[in-house]
Design a protein around this motif. Sequence first.
Motif, PDB file in Angstrom:
ATOM      1  N   ARG A 116       0.808  -1.223   0.000  1.00  0.00           N
ATOM      2  CA  ARG A 116       0.000   0.000   0.000  1.00  0.00           C
ATOM      3  C   ARG A 116       0.842   1.274   0.000  1.00  0.00           C
ATOM      4  NH1 ARG A 116      -3.333   1.243   4.113  1.00  0.00           N
ATOM      5  NH2 ARG A 116      -4.637   2.463   2.712  1.00  0.00           N
ATOM      6  N   ASP A 117       2.022   1.243   0.580  1.00  0.00           N
ATOM      7  CA  ASP A 117       2.891   2.421   0.622  1.00  0.00           C
ATOM      8  C   ASP A 117       3.869   2.485  -0.550  1.00  0.00           C
ATOM      9  OD1 ASP A 117       2.041   3.969   2.807  1.00  0.00           O
ATOM     10  OD2 ASP A 117       2.975   2.572   4.207  1.00  0.00           O
ATOM     11  N   LYS A 118       3.761   1.571  -1.472  1.00  0.00           N
ATOM     12  CA  LYS A 118       4.652   1.582  -2.634  1.00  0.00           C
ATOM     13  C   LYS A 118       4.037   2.411  -3.762  1.00  0.00           C
ATOM     14  CE  LYS A 118       6.958  -2.849  -2.086  1.00  0.00           C
ATOM     15  NZ  LYS A 118       7.260  -4.132  -2.732  1.00  0.00           N
ATOM     16  N   PHE A 119       4.916   3.069  -4.499  1.00  0.00           N
ATOM     17  CA  PHE A 119       4.505   3.710  -5.738  1.00  0.00           C
ATOM     18  C   PHE A 119       4.343   2.617  -6.788  1.00  0.00           C
ATOM     19  CE2 PHE A 119       6.792   7.168  -3.618  1.00  0.00           C
ATOM     20  CZ  PHE A 119       5.903   8.220  -3.789  1.00  0.00           C
ATOM     21  N   VAL A 120       3.472   2.851  -7.754  1.00  0.00           N
ATOM     22  CA  VAL A 120       3.274   1.863  -8.817  1.00  0.00           C
ATOM     23  C   VAL A 120       4.605   1.567  -9.505  1.00  0.00           C
ATOM     24  CG1 VAL A 120       2.146   1.421 -11.040  1.00  0.00           C
ATOM     25  CG2 VAL A 120       0.839   2.424  -9.147  1.00  0.00           C
ATOM     26  N   TYR A 121       5.430   2.577  -9.734  1.00  0.00           N
ATOM     27  CA  TYR A 121       6.703   2.337 -10.411  1.00  0.00           C
ATOM     28  C   TYR A 121       7.661   1.475  -9.592  1.00  0.00           C
ATOM     29  CZ  TYR A 121       8.726   6.258  -7.726  1.00  0.00           C
ATOM     30  OH  TYR A 121       9.154   7.092  -6.724  1.00  0.00           O
ATOM     31  N   GLU A 122       7.404   1.301  -8.306  1.00  0.00           N
ATOM     32  CA  GLU A 122       8.250   0.466  -7.446  1.00  0.00           C
ATOM     33  C   GLU A 122       7.800  -0.995  -7.399  1.00  0.00           C
ATOM     34  OE1 GLU A 122       9.706   3.376  -3.881  1.00  0.00           O
ATOM     35  OE2 GLU A 122       7.612   2.715  -3.791  1.00  0.00           O
ATOM     36  N   LEU A 123       6.643  -1.290  -7.945  1.00  0.00           N
ATOM     37  CA  LEU A 123       6.095  -2.636  -7.848  1.00  0.00           C
ATOM     38  C   LEU A 123       6.951  -3.648  -8.603  1.00  0.00           C
ATOM     39  CD1 LEU A 123       2.302  -1.887  -8.355  1.00  0.00           C
ATOM     40  CD2 LEU A 123       3.480  -2.375  -6.194  1.00  0.00           C
ATOM     41  N   LYS A 124       7.171  -4.762  -7.967  1.00  0.00           N
ATOM     42  CA  LYS A 124       7.890  -5.867  -8.596  1.00  0.00           C
ATOM     43  C   LYS A 124       6.924  -6.614  -9.517  1.00  0.00           C
ATOM     44  CE  LYS A 124      11.212  -6.653  -4.833  1.00  0.00           C
ATOM     45  NZ  LYS A 124      11.633  -5.314  -4.885  1.00  0.00           N
ATOM     46  N   LEU A 125       7.487  -7.417 -10.386  1.00  0.00           N
ATOM     47  CA  LEU A 125       6.676  -8.163 -11.334  1.00  0.00           C
ATOM     48  C   LEU A 125       5.606  -8.993 -10.619  1.00  0.00           C
ATOM     49  CD1 LEU A 125       6.005  -9.176 -14.180  1.00  0.00           C
ATOM     50  CD2 LEU A 125       7.832 -10.876 -13.905  1.00  0.00           C
ATOM     51  N   GLU A 135       5.770  -1.861 -19.148  1.00  0.00           N
ATOM     52  CA  GLU A 135       7.220  -1.690 -18.951  1.00  0.00           C
ATOM     53  C   GLU A 135       7.916  -3.046 -18.832  1.00  0.00           C
ATOM     54  OE1 GLU A 135       8.468   0.856 -15.746  1.00  0.00           O
ATOM     55  OE2 GLU A 135       6.962   2.356 -16.261  1.00  0.00           O
ATOM     56  N   TYR A 136       7.311  -3.941 -18.056  1.00  0.00           N
ATOM     57  CA  TYR A 136       7.895  -5.275 -17.912  1.00  0.00           C
ATOM     58  C   TYR A 136       7.910  -6.017 -19.248  1.00  0.00           C
ATOM     59  CZ  TYR A 136       8.402  -5.184 -12.841  1.00  0.00           C
ATOM     60  OH  TYR A 136       8.814  -4.889 -11.567  1.00  0.00           O
ATOM     61  N   LEU A 137       6.847  -5.875 -20.038  1.00  0.00           N
ATOM     62  CA  LEU A 137       6.805  -6.535 -21.341  1.00  0.00           C
ATOM     63  C   LEU A 137       7.818  -5.941 -22.314  1.00  0.00           C
ATOM     64  CD1 LEU A 137       3.026  -7.210 -22.043  1.00  0.00           C
ATOM     65  CD2 LEU A 137       4.802  -8.841 -21.402  1.00  0.00           C
ATOM     66  N   GLN A 138       8.055  -4.630 -22.217  1.00  0.00           N
ATOM     67  CA  GLN A 138       9.064  -4.015 -23.085  1.00  0.00           C
ATOM     68  C   GLN A 138      10.438  -4.624 -22.814  1.00  0.00           C
ATOM     69  OE1 GLN A 138       8.270   0.123 -22.077  1.00  0.00           O
ATOM     70  NE2 GLN A 138       7.706   0.524 -24.196  1.00  0.00           N
ATOM     71  N   ALA A 139      10.701  -4.920 -21.563  1.00  0.00           N
ATOM     72  CA  ALA A 139      11.989  -5.511 -21.193  1.00  0.00           C
ATOM     73  C   ALA A 139      12.048  -6.996 -21.559  1.00  0.00           C
ATOM     74  CB  ALA A 139      12.237  -5.330 -19.701  1.00  0.00           C
ATOM     75  N   ASN A 140      10.889  -7.681 -21.469  1.00  0.00           N
ATOM     76  CA  ASN A 140      10.881  -9.123 -21.702  1.00  0.00           C
ATOM     77  C   ASN A 140       9.451  -9.581 -21.988  1.00  0.00           C
ATOM     78  OD1 ASN A 140      11.155 -11.892 -21.694  1.00  0.00           O
ATOM     79  ND2 ASN A 140      11.717 -12.048 -19.539  1.00  0.00           N
ATOM     80  N   LEU A 141       9.177  -9.918 -23.226  1.00  0.00           N
ATOM     81  CA  LEU A 141       7.835 -10.378 -23.606  1.00  0.00           C
ATOM     82  C   LEU A 141       7.433 -11.634 -22.827  1.00  0.00           C
ATOM     83  CD1 LEU A 141       5.370 -10.059 -25.514  1.00  0.00           C
ATOM     84  CD2 LEU A 141       6.558 -11.596 -27.084  1.00  0.00           C
ATOM     85  N   PHE A 142       8.418 -12.392 -22.392  1.00  0.00           N
ATOM     86  CA  PHE A 142       8.146 -13.650 -21.694  1.00  0.00           C
ATOM     87  C   PHE A 142       8.180 -13.494 -20.179  1.00  0.00           C
ATOM     88  CE2 PHE A 142      10.217 -14.414 -25.764  1.00  0.00           C
ATOM     89  CZ  PHE A 142       9.217 -15.115 -26.414  1.00  0.00           C
ATOM     90  N   ALA A 143       8.006 -12.261 -19.688  1.00  0.00           N
ATOM     91  CA  ALA A 143       8.071 -11.992 -18.246  1.00  0.00           C
ATOM     92  C   ALA A 143       7.058 -12.842 -17.489  1.00  0.00           C
ATOM     93  CB  ALA A 143       7.808 -10.506 -17.975  1.00  0.00           C
ATOM     94  N   GLY A 144       7.510 -13.354 -16.379  1.00  0.00           N
ATOM     95  CA  GLY A 144       6.640 -14.150 -15.527  1.00  0.00           C
ATOM     96  C   GLY A 144       7.356 -14.477 -14.229  1.00  0.00           C
ATOM     97  N   GLU A 145       6.578 -14.795 -13.241  1.00  0.00           N
ATOM     98  CA  GLU A 145       7.151 -15.175 -11.954  1.00  0.00           C
ATOM     99  C   GLU A 145       7.103 -16.685 -11.773  1.00  0.00           C
ATOM    100  OE1 GLU A 145       5.304 -13.917  -8.092  1.00  0.00           O
ATOM    101  OE2 GLU A 145       7.178 -12.779  -7.990  1.00  0.00           O
ATOM    102  N   GLN A 146       5.974 -17.281 -12.107  1.00  0.00           N
ATOM    103  CA  GLN A 146       5.824 -18.727 -11.957  1.00  0.00           C
ATOM    104  C   GLN A 146       6.186 -19.474 -13.239  1.00  0.00           C
ATOM    105  OE1 GLN A 146       1.854 -19.455 -10.534  1.00  0.00           O
ATOM    106  NE2 GLN A 146       2.149 -18.219  -8.711  1.00  0.00           N
ATOM    107  N   TYR A 147       6.016 -18.822 -14.389  1.00  0.00           N
ATOM    108  CA  TYR A 147       6.348 -19.448 -15.667  1.00  0.00           C
ATOM    109  C   TYR A 147       6.555 -18.361 -16.717  1.00  0.00           C
ATOM    110  CZ  TYR A 147       1.344 -18.693 -16.528  1.00  0.00           C
ATOM    111  OH  TYR A 147       0.102 -18.134 -16.669  1.00  0.00           O
ATOM    112  N   ASP A 148       7.303 -18.694 -17.765  1.00  0.00           N
ATOM    113  CA  ASP A 148       7.551 -17.756 -18.856  1.00  0.00           C
ATOM    114  C   ASP A 148       6.237 -17.408 -19.542  1.00  0.00           C
ATOM    115  OD1 ASP A 148      10.211 -17.912 -18.302  1.00  0.00           O
ATOM    116  OD2 ASP A 148      10.747 -19.101 -20.068  1.00  0.00           O
ATOM    117  N   GLY A 149       6.029 -16.122 -19.777  1.00  0.00           N
ATOM    118  CA  GLY A 149       4.825 -15.666 -20.462  1.00  0.00           C
ATOM    119  C   GLY A 149       3.641 -15.432 -19.543  1.00  0.00           C
ATOM    120  N   GLU A 150       3.862 -15.494 -18.249  1.00  0.00           N
ATOM    121  CA  GLU A 150       2.756 -15.334 -17.294  1.00  0.00           C
ATOM    122  C   GLU A 150       2.091 -13.963 -17.419  1.00  0.00           C
ATOM    123  OE1 GLU A 150       1.974 -15.800 -12.472  1.00  0.00           O
ATOM    124  OE2 GLU A 150       4.026 -15.772 -13.234  1.00  0.00           O
TER     125      GLU A 150
END
Length: 142
Positions: free
Chosen positions: A36-45, A67-82
């Motif tokens: 709740r005290d984080k800025f949106v730009y500080e949020l982790k994937l 922004e995360y997709l610009q860095a990596n289309l396959f971004a995910g935490e549990q699996y690629d492309g999440e």
Amino acid sequence: MDVTSYKIKEIEVELGIIYDSSSSESPLSLWYENIRDKFVYELKLGDVLRLLRQQLYVSYIVPKAVEYLQANLFAGEQYDGELVAVLSRIPFDTWGQNETLKRDLQKIISSEYLNINQRIWTTDSFRSNFLKDYDKLLKNLY
């Protein structure tokens, strides 16, 4: 104001949401209290994925997802492309009326098609599932 410069609790105020911190001790509630005290730009994937899966503050969170997709289309935490999978399940009309964001995402999705075909996939199932989500997201954008 750039929506990524809002804190989550500021978004609550802007949307007229009254947060009750005593509501629960569940893992989801504890996680939410923590961001709740984080800025949106500080949020982790992982935070972005969780907020979008819950469909919370979508128009505020999608710019960070892009922004995360610009860095990596396959971004995910549990699996690629999440992230593509999560975004493909969110109706575009809940993103807010941000045509620039829509165009940015269209450009990312379209330009990465060759990378999808050149990628080495662990299994055909992973490739197939990603392509289904990718196609669904693409259709939602056009």
